[in-house]
Each structure stands twice: as C-alpha cells, then as structure tokens.
Design an enzyme around this catalytic site. Structure first.
Site, PDB file in Angstrom:
ATOM      1  CE1 TYR A 100     -58.406 -12.362  77.842  1.00  0.00           C
ATOM      2  CE2 TYR A 100     -58.045 -14.411  76.649  1.00  0.00           C
ATOM      3  CZ  TYR A 100     -58.852 -13.336  76.968  1.00  0.00           C
ATOM      4  OH  TYR A 100     -60.081 -13.219  76.404  1.00  0.00           O
ATOM      5  NE  ARG A 115     -58.670  -0.010  61.503  1.00  0.00           N
ATOM      6  CZ  ARG A 115     -59.335   1.044  61.039  1.00  0.00           C
ATOM      7  NH1 ARG A 115     -60.395   1.503  61.672  1.00  0.00           N
ATOM      8  NH2 ARG A 115     -58.950   1.644  59.935  1.00  0.00           N
ATOM      9  CG  ASP A 151     -62.771  12.084  70.388  1.00  0.00           C
ATOM     10  OD1 ASP A 151     -61.652  11.719  69.969  1.00  0.00           O
ATOM     11  OD2 ASP A 151     -63.845  11.550  70.052  1.00  0.00           O
TER      12      ASP A 151
HETATM   13  C1  LIG Z   1     -62.869   8.116  64.472  1.00  0.00           C
HETATM   14  C2  LIG Z   1     -63.348   8.792  65.682  1.00  0.00           C
HETATM   15  C3  LIG Z   1     -63.725   8.064  66.820  1.00  0.00           C
HETATM   16  C4  LIG Z   1     -63.928   6.588  66.841  1.00  0.00           C
HETATM   17  O1  LIG Z   1     -62.881   5.800  66.514  1.00  0.00           O
HETATM   18  P1  LIG Z   1     -63.112   4.286  66.062  1.00  0.00           P
HETATM   19  O2  LIG Z   1     -61.727   3.753  66.174  1.00  0.00           O
HETATM   20  O3  LIG Z   1     -63.655   4.320  64.687  1.00  0.00           O
HETATM   21  O4  LIG Z   1     -64.041   3.651  67.039  1.00  0.00           O
HETATM   22  C5  LIG Z   1     -64.065   8.775  67.961  1.00  0.00           C
HETATM   23  N1  LIG Z   1     -64.045  10.108  67.975  1.00  0.00           N
HETATM   24  C6  LIG Z   1     -63.717  10.836  66.892  1.00  0.00           C
HETATM   25  C7  LIG Z   1     -63.722  12.324  66.990  1.00  0.00           C
HETATM   26  C8  LIG Z   1     -63.378  10.201  65.702  1.00  0.00           C
HETATM   27  O5  LIG Z   1     -63.102  10.929  64.632  1.00  0.00           O
END
Ligand SMILES: *Cc1c(COP(=O)(O)O)cnc(C)c1O
Length: 502
Positions: A94, A284, A249
């Site tokens: 933790y 991940r 993103d």
């Molecule tokens: C895959 C993805 C996410 C989310 O990721 P997870 O690990 O599945 O929660 C967020 N934004 C975009 C553009 C993605 O392609």
C-alpha cells in the site's frame, strides 16, 4: 504536505488504527493455522497444483491467443518483463499518496520505482520535466479520464468530445439523445462533435461553430476508432477561441507517438492521458501528463503558472482512487524503458506499414475503407451496400479465429447494428507479421466475408438465422472449420511474447 492532504491524513489515521488492530488479530490467526503448516503450503503451491480448474482455463486462453489472429485494434501482447513485474511482490504494497508523501511506511523502494516510472514516461515522450509532469497511478484509461475532468472541470461543467459512434470513447462524455450512458455525461454536461458523414474526417469547422455556442470548459482530442492523424493545432485554435482546456486522450495511438511516427499531441495540449496497454504495449494501466511551470505573462507583466499538477494528483488520489497498483507502476517503468529502444520505433513503423497494407489488400478485393485508408494502426471497413453487416462480419471472422470488432461507420443509423468492422495491426505486428504476411491475412478475411455472403443466401438477412446456419448447416460448418484450420496453421508460426508455459 498540502492542506487538503492533511485533512485526508486525519481521516486515514482513524482508519489505520482500526486496520492495525485488525492486522494484529489476523497475524494471530495465521500463526495458529501455520502451526499445522497448512497455511504456508496453501500460500506456496503453484497455480497449476492449487487450482487446476483455473489453470486449465488460462492455458486454453493462451492457446486461443496463440492460434488466432488478434486484430482488435486496442489489444496487444505485452512483454515478458512487463508480465514479470505484474506478478512481483510490488503487488502487496500500500502506498497511498505520492513519492515522498505517503500515508504508510515502508515505501522507500516503492518511491524509487514510481519516480523511475515517471522519469521514463517523460523521457519516452521526449518531454522536459520542467514543462511536463506525469501521474502514473491511474488504474486504467477510463479512471485516468475521469480524474482529468474531476481535476479541471467543475461539477456539470461542459466538455466536448468526438461522439462514440463517430470514433470517440465512452469517457469522452458519451450519451444518447435520451440517456446519459457514461458517468462522464452524468457528472459533466457533454456535447459531441462528429466526423463528416461522407469523408469520415472530423468536421473541424462544425466543431468550431458548436464550441462557440456551447463554450466548453474542456475539449477532448482523442479517438478509439479513427484512422487518420488528428489536427492538434486546429484543436488548439478552437480551444483558445473559447478559453477551453485542450485535453488529448492518446490511448490508442500513444505507442506511435512515443516512436515519433505520427504527430504528437504534446505540442499543443494542456493535458494528455493514455492507456499503457494498447499500442504502447505496457501493462493494463493509465497515465496523465500535465503541463507545469510558466504558462505566460499577464497584462501587468507578471508570470502566470499552470495549476494542473496538484489538481490532477489530488483528483487521482484521494479524489477517485485508493492505493496505487504498484505492480502495474513497476511494469509501466519497464515498458517506458522499452519504448525508448530503437526496436520499439521499428515496431511502430511496421504497425503502420501493416495497417496500410491491410487497407490496400482489402481495397484491391473490392472493400470500402472509411477515409480511403489509414495513417495509423487501424482501419475501418464499411460494409454498407454489401449485404453483410459489421456484426455478421465479426461473427464469421471469430468462427475462423480472426478477432476484430463491429463498429459504427460515419452515417450509421443504429449503434446496435453497425455496418463497419474495426481491424488493427498492433498485436499481429508484435508477433512478427510483415507486409507479405498481411497480404495473406487480407486474403483470409476476404474468404471469410465471402462465406458470410454464402450463409446469407441460405439464411436470409436476420442475424438469428445467420447464426443458426453458421453453426448448423453441414456444408457451411465444413467450410468454416477448413478455413479456421488454415488460419490457425498460419498463426502458429508467429511466436507470442511472454511466459512459455502459460
Ligand atoms: C481504450 C480507451 C480508453 C479507456 O481505457 P480503459 O483502459 O479501457 O479504461 C480511454 N480513451 C480512449 C480514447 C481509449 O481508446
């Protein structure tokens, strides 16, 4: 320690006193059990021995991954070193807080590991630590995005992202006309922008017009299904016209960005988030990069500073998360070292070459590719007018061990019965496929789609009938299994990275 952290510290103190008492009780119990030596044995037997049922399922999954062609654009195969990190003792610790400011003791090495992950993450994207910081604690991409909004958008503040059916992600504020689907549209007010229904390219002019009316606090530049590079400069201009934050993103394309083979969002963005398991090929998990230092000078000539760092760090913890997943953070550190190697650049170049070759191979065979091709790691096939739907294509490909996913194409009326199929090359490229191999893959896909058309002649248009024929018609079943066998024989020649036996 910032004031708000002091407050959390108080709350946690009570919590910890209770926890310590619980630990004491637990330790006593364990000692009692281990007197009979059963606990130690329970805790030190291999998975294979202790849980053969689960072990067998994992082996089957490994075999599925080995035998099939993985073309889901968001997937990849991570490295042995990443997998090793994920199963280390780092998992046990933790470490709420940040390096140097934790709520638990025993974090001297965890601190060093998290700092290493941060440093390497900045280096992998060529970022100056004076201008950019990074939080490596988000559990995944979706929590990272929610943390960004929590940090810099007020409750019910306005955000604009690419609509999900047009290639955006759920966490970009997805909602339908009647229902708020993503929590990012429940806690924030979202207005989507779209791609042009004919060209499939983002309609920046329309975004500019809508943003002027909607006045968002934040604009998201990011995609989950879009085969062209984003015009980050145009996004920046539109954000500036409205005093909005530009948040990129890059979850899908971060590996390509790290390798420098597509334009970088960092040149124009205020904040950048990413997953670490897609093209980036790490564990991940998620990361958030934010600008820091001097933002500019005000009218009086005084320096003004970016204020994202504390807001984002506090949104991640204590805002949304608890203890960091240190095994994942260790794995990010090693993945970010890999992302700086020449082999990684070579890999990402090959990912794009393979995607382009796939687009060519399918175009040559008469398929329509949205936007006419690709600049990145994925393509979107448009099945409109062919009688086959995205769902039927996905189904037949799955039956012959090729994994892709149905997806809406620009102009699709229904998100439940989409006309497209998204195919990506990151995972296949990790296994060593080159352009010539991709030609074979395109040929397999074409054979499968022709089979889908054959099925439809027998079944008619309904999906239930289609599935029934696919699974039960003896002549079809024979053809499907024959094609599957050829696909699997082809796949087996390309080794999977990671552990050999499971
Ligand atoms: C895959 C993805 C996410 C989310 O990721 P997870 O690990 O599945 O929660 C967020 N934004 C975009 C553009 C993605 O392609």
């Amino acid at each position: 320690m910032p004031l708000s952290l002091k407050f959390v510290s108080k709350v946690l103190f009570r919590e910890r006193t209770i926890t310590s008492f619980r630990h004491l009780l637990h330790a006593t119990t364990v000692r009692m059990v281990s007197n009979g030596d059963t606990s130690f044995k329970l805790m030190n037997t291999t998975l294979q021995e202790s849980d053969p049922e689960l072990f067998a399922l994992i082996q089957k999954e490994k075999k599925r991954q080995t035998n099939g062609l993985e073309m889901i654009a968001s997937e990849n195969f991570t490295s042995l070193s990443v997998l090793q990190c994920l199963s280390t003792c780092l998992h046990n610790k933790y470490s709420e807080g940040l390096p140097g400011a934790r709520y638990y003791g025993g974090n001297e090495y965890i601190d060093q590991i998290e700092i290493l992950a941060q440093k390497r993450a900045l280096a992998a994207f060529n970022l100056n630590p004076e201008e950019w910081g990074v939080n490596v604690q988000p559990y995944s991409g979706s929590p990272a995005n929610l943390a960004v909004y929590t940090a810099v958008v007020e409750p019910h503040g306005r955000i604009m992202g690419l609509d999900l059916p047009d290639g955006g992600h759920l966490t970009h504020g997805y909602r339908t006309a009647t229902k708020r689907i993503s929590s990012t549209s429940i806690f924030f007010e979202s207005m989507p922008y779209k791609v042009h229904p004919e060209t499939g390219i983002i309609d920046y002019d329309e975004l500019e017009r809508t943003a002027k009316l909607f006045k968002p606090t934040l604009i998201i530049a990011g995609i989950s299904c879009y085969s062209r590079c984003l015009d980050y400069k145009r996004f920046r201009d539109i954000a500036d016209q409205n005093g909005a934050i530009l948040f990129s993103d890059m979850a899908h394309v971060s590996g390509l960005v790290a390798a420098g083979v597509i334009p970088s969002p960092f040149d124009y963005s205020d904040i950048v988030s990413t997953t670490t398991h897609k093209t980036l090929r790490g564990p991940r998990a998620g990361m958030i990069f934010f600008r820091k230092g001097v933002k500019g000078v005000n009218a009086k000539g005084e320096k003004i500073y970016y204020d994202y760092e504390n807001k984002i760090n506090q949104a991640v913890f204590p805002g949304l998360q608890g203890g960091p997943h240190n095994h994942a953070i260790g794995a990010i550190a090693t993945a970010m070292l890999q992302a700086q190697q020449p082999e990684f650049v070579q890999y990402q170049k090959q990912v794009i070459l393979n995607a382009k070759r796939l687009a060519e191979g399918l175009t040559k065979r008469g398929y329509k590719i949205v936007t006419g091709g690709t600049d990145v790691h994925l393509i979107l096939v448009d099945f409109r007018g062919t009688g086959v739907t995205g769902g039927k294509a996905e189904k037949i490909l799955d039956a012959v061990s090729i994994a892709g996913n149905k997806n809406t194409v620009p102009g699709d009326k229904s998100a439940f019965n989409p006309s497209g199929l998204r195919l990506g090359t990151p995972a296949l490229t990790t296994r060593g496929l080159k352009e010539d191999d991709i030609d074979q893959v395109a040929a397999f896909i074409d054979e499968a789609i022709k089979l889908a058309k054959e099925i439809q002649v027998i079944s008619g248009p309904k999906l239930v009938d289609y599935n029934r024929v696919l699974e039960n018609d003896p002549a079809i079943v024979a053809k499907v299994s024959q094609l599957r066998e050829r696909v699997e024989n082809f796949s087996k020649d390309f080794p999977l990275p990671g552990y050999v036996d499971y």
